[in-house]
Motif scaffolding. Structure first.
Motif, PDB file in Angstrom:
ATOM      1  N   SER A  94     -10.654   7.887  -0.513  1.00 51.06           N
ATOM      2  CA  SER A  94     -10.240   8.067   0.752  1.00 51.06           C
ATOM      3  C   SER A  94     -10.919   6.380   1.678  1.00 51.06           C
ATOM      4  O   SER A  94     -11.984   6.311   1.497  1.00 51.06           O
ATOM      5  CB  SER A  94     -10.719   9.131   1.505  1.00 51.06           C
ATOM      6  N   PHE A  95     -10.027   5.380   1.704  1.00 54.75           N
ATOM      7  CA  PHE A  95     -10.465   4.419   2.639  1.00 54.75           C
ATOM      8  C   PHE A  95      -9.901   4.176   3.822  1.00 54.75           C
ATOM      9  O   PHE A  95     -10.139   3.018   4.242  1.00 54.75           O
ATOM     10  CB  PHE A  95      -9.773   3.070   1.695  1.00 54.75           C
ATOM     11  N   TRP A 134      -5.496   9.003  -2.031  1.00 58.40           N
ATOM     12  CA  TRP A 134      -5.044   8.388  -3.275  1.00 58.40           C
ATOM     13  C   TRP A 134      -4.334   7.273  -2.880  1.00 58.40           C
ATOM     14  O   TRP A 134      -3.540   7.029  -2.114  1.00 58.40           O
ATOM     15  CB  TRP A 134      -3.873   9.206  -3.871  1.00 58.40           C
ATOM     16  N   LEU A 135      -5.225   5.985  -3.162  1.00 61.72           N
ATOM     17  CA  LEU A 135      -4.655   4.575  -2.944  1.00 61.72           C
ATOM     18  C   LEU A 135      -3.896   4.222  -4.024  1.00 61.72           C
ATOM     19  O   LEU A 135      -4.383   3.922  -5.077  1.00 61.72           O
ATOM     20  CB  LEU A 135      -5.929   3.776  -2.425  1.00 61.72           C
ATOM     21  N   LEU A 136      -2.559   3.859  -4.017  1.00 62.75           N
ATOM     22  CA  LEU A 136      -1.738   3.279  -4.903  1.00 62.75           C
ATOM     23  C   LEU A 136      -1.101   1.917  -4.255  1.00 62.75           C
ATOM     24  O   LEU A 136      -0.596   2.003  -3.294  1.00 62.75           O
ATOM     25  CB  LEU A 136      -0.709   4.274  -5.071  1.00 62.75           C
ATOM     26  N   MET A 161       0.916  -0.991   0.023  1.00 63.91           N
ATOM     27  CA  MET A 161       0.027  -0.136   0.115  1.00 63.91           C
ATOM     28  C   MET A 161       0.912   1.281  -0.029  1.00 63.91           C
ATOM     29  O   MET A 161       1.869   1.481   0.898  1.00 63.91           O
ATOM     30  CB  MET A 161      -1.058  -0.055   1.224  1.00 63.91           C
ATOM     31  N   GLN A 162       0.663   2.234  -1.004  1.00 67.34           N
ATOM     32  CA  GLN A 162       1.086   3.484  -1.190  1.00 67.34           C
ATOM     33  C   GLN A 162       0.182   4.532  -1.132  1.00 67.34           C
ATOM     34  O   GLN A 162      -1.047   4.440  -1.403  1.00 67.34           O
ATOM     35  CB  GLN A 162       2.108   3.495  -2.233  1.00 67.34           C
ATOM     36  N   GLY A 163       0.576   5.693  -1.609  1.00 65.26           N
ATOM     37  CA  GLY A 163      -0.179   6.967  -1.627  1.00 65.26           C
ATOM     38  C   GLY A 163      -0.566   7.720  -0.705  1.00 65.26           C
ATOM     39  O   GLY A 163       0.682   7.950   0.154  1.00 65.26           O
ATOM     40  N   ASN A 164      -1.725   8.163  -0.382  1.00 58.72           N
ATOM     41  CA  ASN A 164      -2.030   9.181   0.749  1.00 58.72           C
ATOM     42  C   ASN A 164      -3.287   8.870   1.335  1.00 58.72           C
ATOM     43  O   ASN A 164      -3.867   7.978   0.559  1.00 58.72           O
ATOM     44  CB  ASN A 164      -1.493  10.695   0.389  1.00 58.72           C
TER      45      ASN A 164
END
Length: 257
Positions: free
Chosen positions: A216-217, A174-176, A168-171
């Motif tokens: 946003s999760f 923003w889910l990457l 899991m990356q991003g912010n």
């Protein structure tokens, strides 16, 4: 007559059981005699780390040195990432005796070199099917001083231990997700994500095997639905990431066969 009927029933039952074993599993394809192989990097394969598929450090992500970059025809805009190929050197005095075979994973792109002709330096120019392997991988099938050798290849199942890995990356908005350790076909065409408070949502390919969605999760458990590029088979990894998931963490679940 009754004995023959029993034998037929036993044969039918055996065939049904074999079909169940094969059903839903990716199987090896036919050998193709239309490609060549080169290598890049040195004996330590340091130059192969990273790459266009986003696997990062190939030792840490479990791929090691048995890797290859694909010409753009095979890379197919990233759909070829993660595919496994069995390769053997053929029809060259530089092949090792017995034409040993090696299974490699596609982790990078070998870009075209338009400044060189396709038969003299531009080995990865379309429409060539070409494998630019790590040097340790190349040296398992042929003498490295050859530089380039003709090879036969075929797609084979990717044999993986455990489930698919989701890094899991991003912010917060923003889910990457970097998706690795994919078995079976090894490649990915589509990814969907579901939070514990949402329905299924489609992710887009950021690059290689990195998929993204702007949403946003936070505070939600996450499930992923992965579809293979080659077979269109789908696996759902339910509640892979707990509600307390964090950027930088890797979670595991589900697997393609």
């Amino acid at each position: 007559m009754e004995l023959q009927r029993v034998y037929k029933l036993l044969l039918w039952a055996t065939l049904v059981n074999l079909a169940r074993l094969v059903q839903g599993r990716f199987v090896a394809g036919p050998w193709i005699y239309a490609a060549h192989a080169t290598f890049y990097g040195d004996d330590d394969a340091a130059a192969t780390m990273g790459g266009a598929c986003g696997y990062g450090n190939l030792y840490q992500s479990g791929y090691g040195t048995a890797t290859t970059a694909l010409s753009s025809v095979l890379f197919n805009n990233g759909l070829g990432c993660g595919g496994c190929y069995e390769i053997r050197c053929v029809n060259s005095i530089n092949c090792y005796a017995g034409n040993p075979r090696l299974v490699v994973t596609a982790t990078n792109l070998c870009p075209p070199n338009w400044a060189e002709p396709s038969d003299n330096g531009g080995w990865c120019n379309p429409p060539r099917e070409h494998f630019d392997m790590s040097k340790p991988a190349f040296m398992t099938i042929a003498y490295w001083h050859a530089g380039i050798v003709p090879v036969a290849y075929r797609r084979v199942p990717c044999i993986k231990t455990g489930g698919i890995h989701f890094n899991m990356q991003g912010n917060n908005w923003w889910l990457l997700v970097y998706i690795t350790n994919v078995g079976g076909p090894g490649d990915i065409s589509n990814v969907m994500v579901k939070g514990s408070n949402t329905g299924w949502m489609t992710m887009t390919r950021n690059w290689g095997t990195a998929f993204q969605i702007f949403y946003s999760f936070q505070g939600q458990a996450l499930s992923f639905m992965i579809t293979a590029a080659t077979t269109s088979d789908t696996v759902t990894a339910w509640n892979v990431a707990p509600p307390s998931w964090q950027q930088g963490a890797t979670y595991e679940g589900g697997q393609l066969r």
